[in-house]
Design a protein around this motif. Structure first.
Motif, short mmCIF file in Angstrom:
data_model
loop_
_atom_site.label_atom_id
_atom_site.label_comp_id
_atom_site.label_asym_id
_atom_site.label_seq_id
_atom_site.Cartn_x
_atom_site.Cartn_y
_atom_site.Cartn_z
N GLN A 224 -15.19 -25.68 -0.46
CA GLN A 224 -14.89 -26.53 -1.62
C GLN A 224 -16.15 -27.18 -2.21
O GLN A 224 -17.08 -27.54 -1.50
CB GLN A 224 -13.91 -27.60 -1.11
N GLY A 225 -16.16 -27.31 -3.56
CA GLY A 225 -17.26 -27.99 -4.25
C GLY A 225 -16.92 -29.45 -4.46
O GLY A 225 -16.24 -30.06 -3.65
N LYS A 226 -17.38 -29.98 -5.60
CA LYS A 226 -17.17 -31.42 -5.85
C LYS A 226 -15.70 -31.75 -6.04
O LYS A 226 -15.24 -32.82 -5.67
CB LYS A 226 -17.98 -31.84 -7.08
N SER A 227 -14.94 -30.83 -6.63
CA SER A 227 -13.52 -31.11 -6.77
C SER A 227 -12.73 -30.04 -6.01
O SER A 227 -13.29 -29.02 -5.60
CB SER A 227 -13.13 -31.08 -8.26
N LYS A 228 -11.46 -30.31 -5.83
CA LYS A 228 -10.63 -29.51 -4.94
C LYS A 228 -10.61 -28.01 -5.27
O LYS A 228 -10.63 -27.17 -4.38
CB LYS A 228 -9.21 -30.07 -4.99
N TYR A 229 -10.56 -27.67 -6.56
CA TYR A 229 -10.43 -26.25 -6.89
C TYR A 229 -11.72 -25.64 -7.44
O TYR A 229 -11.71 -24.63 -8.13
CB TYR A 229 -9.23 -26.04 -7.83
N GLU A 230 -12.84 -26.30 -7.07
CA GLU A 230 -14.15 -25.74 -7.39
C GLU A 230 -14.67 -25.17 -6.07
O GLU A 230 -14.74 -25.90 -5.07
CB GLU A 230 -15.04 -26.89 -7.87
N VAL A 231 -14.98 -23.88 -6.05
CA VAL A 231 -15.37 -23.25 -4.79
C VAL A 231 -16.85 -22.87 -4.85
O VAL A 231 -17.26 -22.05 -5.65
CB VAL A 231 -14.50 -22.00 -4.50
N GLU A 232 -17.64 -23.48 -3.96
CA GLU A 232 -19.10 -23.29 -3.95
C GLU A 232 -19.54 -22.11 -3.09
O GLU A 232 -20.58 -21.53 -3.32
CB GLU A 232 -19.78 -24.54 -3.38
N ARG A 233 -18.80 -21.85 -2.07
CA ARG A 233 -19.22 -20.84 -1.08
C ARG A 233 -17.99 -20.33 -0.33
O ARG A 233 -16.92 -20.95 -0.43
CB ARG A 233 -20.21 -21.44 -0.08
N VAL A 234 -18.17 -19.26 0.43
CA VAL A 234 -17.07 -18.80 1.28
C VAL A 234 -16.95 -19.77 2.46
O VAL A 234 -17.96 -20.11 3.08
CB VAL A 234 -17.35 -17.37 1.79
N GLY A 235 -15.74 -20.22 2.71
CA GLY A 235 -15.57 -21.20 3.79
C GLY A 235 -14.45 -20.84 4.74
O GLY A 235 -14.09 -19.67 4.91
N LEU A 236 -13.91 -21.86 5.37
CA LEU A 236 -12.85 -21.70 6.37
C LEU A 236 -11.78 -22.75 6.11
O LEU A 236 -12.01 -23.70 5.35
CB LEU A 236 -13.42 -21.96 7.78
N ASN A 237 -10.63 -22.60 6.77
CA ASN A 237 -9.72 -23.73 6.88
C ASN A 237 -9.92 -24.24 8.30
O ASN A 237 -9.37 -23.69 9.25
CB ASN A 237 -8.28 -23.28 6.66
N ALA A 238 -10.78 -25.24 8.44
CA ALA A 238 -11.21 -25.62 9.79
C ALA A 238 -11.15 -27.13 10.02
O ALA A 238 -12.03 -27.71 10.65
CB ALA A 238 -12.63 -25.08 10.05
N ARG A 239 -10.11 -27.76 9.48
CA ARG A 239 -10.00 -29.21 9.64
C ARG A 239 -9.42 -29.59 11.00
O ARG A 239 -8.60 -28.86 11.56
CB ARG A 239 -9.10 -29.78 8.54
N PHE A 240 -9.83 -30.76 11.49
CA PHE A 240 -9.29 -31.35 12.72
C PHE A 240 -8.05 -32.15 12.31
O PHE A 240 -8.09 -32.90 11.35
CB PHE A 240 -10.38 -32.27 13.29
N ASP A 241 -6.95 -31.98 13.04
CA ASP A 241 -5.71 -32.68 12.68
C ASP A 241 -5.84 -34.19 12.89
O ASP A 241 -6.39 -34.64 13.91
CB ASP A 241 -4.56 -32.21 13.58
N THR A 242 -5.24 -34.96 12.00
CA THR A 242 -5.24 -36.42 12.15
C THR A 242 -4.61 -36.84 13.48
O THR A 242 -5.12 -37.73 14.18
CB THR A 242 -4.47 -37.08 10.98
N LEU A 243 -3.51 -36.19 13.85
CA LEU A 243 -2.84 -36.54 15.12
C LEU A 243 -3.77 -36.33 16.31
O LEU A 243 -3.81 -37.12 17.24
CB LEU A 243 -1.57 -35.69 15.30
N GLN A 244 -4.54 -35.24 16.24
CA GLN A 244 -5.47 -34.96 17.36
C GLN A 244 -6.61 -35.98 17.39
O GLN A 244 -7.11 -36.33 18.46
CB GLN A 244 -6.02 -33.54 17.25
N ALA A 245 -7.01 -36.47 16.23
CA ALA A 245 -8.06 -37.50 16.19
C ALA A 245 -7.55 -38.77 16.87
O ALA A 245 -8.29 -39.43 17.61
CB ALA A 245 -8.47 -37.78 14.75
#
Ligand SMILES: Cc1ncc(COP(=O)(O)O)c(C=O)c1O
Length: 375
Positions: A224-245
């Motif tokens: 993701q770039g500066k806004s949600k639907y601006e894509v700067e590079r190839v990435g991942l869906n690699a977020r840590f879950d809030t519950l796990q935090a």
């Protein structure tokens, strides 16, 4: 004797139950399951704990290794040097990034990357000229830090990036500097069985470099770039879950005391097993996180069988080094090319290890190991 677990998350839960449940309830109340406030709070606490400028949580230890390779642009034509005696993920991420793993042998008693062999393999890659030496992923096996002083010097001299695979070692230290602050990039895992684990998959990356952090933040959410639907590079869906935090923060509260308890268990094992089998060697100034307590013996299989018969679980980390695994052997030089790791694979045995292992259980386990190592 009641049965002895290999790791004991139940005893830990009895201690942290109230905090875990209160943390989970808070998340259920606010409902921000994706990148909720607990994630940033947990990152702040982890960075302070490890002595690193930044911590970015991610969805697993594997993604914590892969994202930095992507951020650095490691890919086709690059050689990434990895110890062959490790968990699959260390080599897997190199191939996923499009680069090639170059396998390095390990120290026979400390189990971490062998500096002399690494030097030789870098020279061999340079001489062959097909690949560019690009990065080293050093693994802190079983909780013990690799030799980062020497590795930093070598990687700086060669213009290579050093990544610490600290999946097993968060909480460990060298001369009172914590793992997470010993290499320019450190990746860890919060898999439940790790010394600091959550109740699912999770991981984190520790870096000081602001520009690198910004790239990793982007990669964590699909580039993701500066806004949600601006894509700067190839990435991942690699977020840590809030519950796990929320879970991880409850565990962080007791982690320091658990590390001390693990150290006491390791010392008790070493004393009780002295002379019967080879026990782990910890260099002066190093503090292990004791993810595993791993012994060495020519009678490994007999010892494991004797323990199993008495209801004591054991594990073999790892029975096959990466350079001999079907999926990864094409990148290596086959049988005999990393002899220390090949011998370790035949001789290692990990015993139950957790902070709540009591002296009577340690004595019981050691008694069985001693008897089976003789007969
Ligand atoms: C050395 C090593 N590297 C990487 C990983 C990958 O971590 P995860 O299982 O969280 O993806 C693990 C743990 O499983 C590991 O032990």
């Amino acid at each position: 004797m009641t049965s002895i677990p290999f790791i004991d998350l139940k005893s830990q839960y009895a201690i942290i139950k109230d905090k875990v449940e209160a943390g989970i309830r808070r998340v259920l109340d606010h409902g921000q399951y994706i990148l909720g406030p607990e994630v940033a709070e947990c990152e702040k606490r982890l960075a302070a704990f490890a002595g690193s400028k930044h911590c970015l949580t991610v969805s697993s230890g594997t993604d914590a290794l892969l994202a930095p390779l992507m951020a650095l642009g490691v890919g086709a034509g690059d050689a990434v040097f990895v110890p062959t005696f490790t968990f699959t993920a260390t080599a897997e991420v190199v191939v996923l990034a499009g680069a090639e793993p170059v396998y390095v042998d390990v120290h026979p008693r400390q189990f971490n990357i062998d500096l002399a062999h690494l030097r030789a393999e870098i020279d061999a890659v340079k001489k062959a000229g097909r690949l560019r030496p690009r990065a080293v992923i050093a693994v802190d096996l079983f909780g013990l830090a690799a030799d980062y002083a020497a590795l930093n010097t070598l990687c700086e001299a060669e213009g290579m990036t050093l990544i610490a695979d600290a999946a097993q070692s968060i909480g460990g230290a060298v001369n009172n500097k914590r793992i997470g602050s010993l290499a320019p990039i450190t990746a860890t895992s919060f898999f439940p069985a790790k010394p600091l684990g959550c109740y699912g998959d999770g991981g984190a990356i520790f870096v000081d470099d602001d520009a690198l952090l910004a790239k990793l933040v982007s990669i964590r959410v699909h580039g993701q770039g500066k806004s949600k639907y601006e894509v700067e590079r190839v990435g991942l869906n690699a977020r840590f879950d809030t519950l796990q935090a929320a879970v991880l923060m409850a565990k962080l509260d007791v982690f320091e005391s658990e590390l001390e308890k693990r150290q006491a268990v390791a010392e008790a094992y070493a004393a009780a097993l002295d002379g019967a089998v080879e026990t782990p060697q910890i260099p002066a100034g190093y503090r292990s996180a004791w993810a595993q307590y791993t012994i060495l013996s020519d009678r490994r299989d007999a010892i494991a069988a004797a323990l199993k018969e008495k209801g004591v679980p054991t594990a073999i980390y790892y029975p096959v080094p990466m350079h001999l695994q079907n999926a990864y052997r094409a990148y290596g030089k086959g049988e005999g090319s990393c002899p220390v790791s090949e011998r370790l694979a035949r001789r290692v045995l990990s015993l139950p290890m957790h902070p709540y292992l009591d002296p009577a259980s340690i004595a019981h386990i050691a008694g069985i190991v001693r008897a089976a190592s003789r007969s």
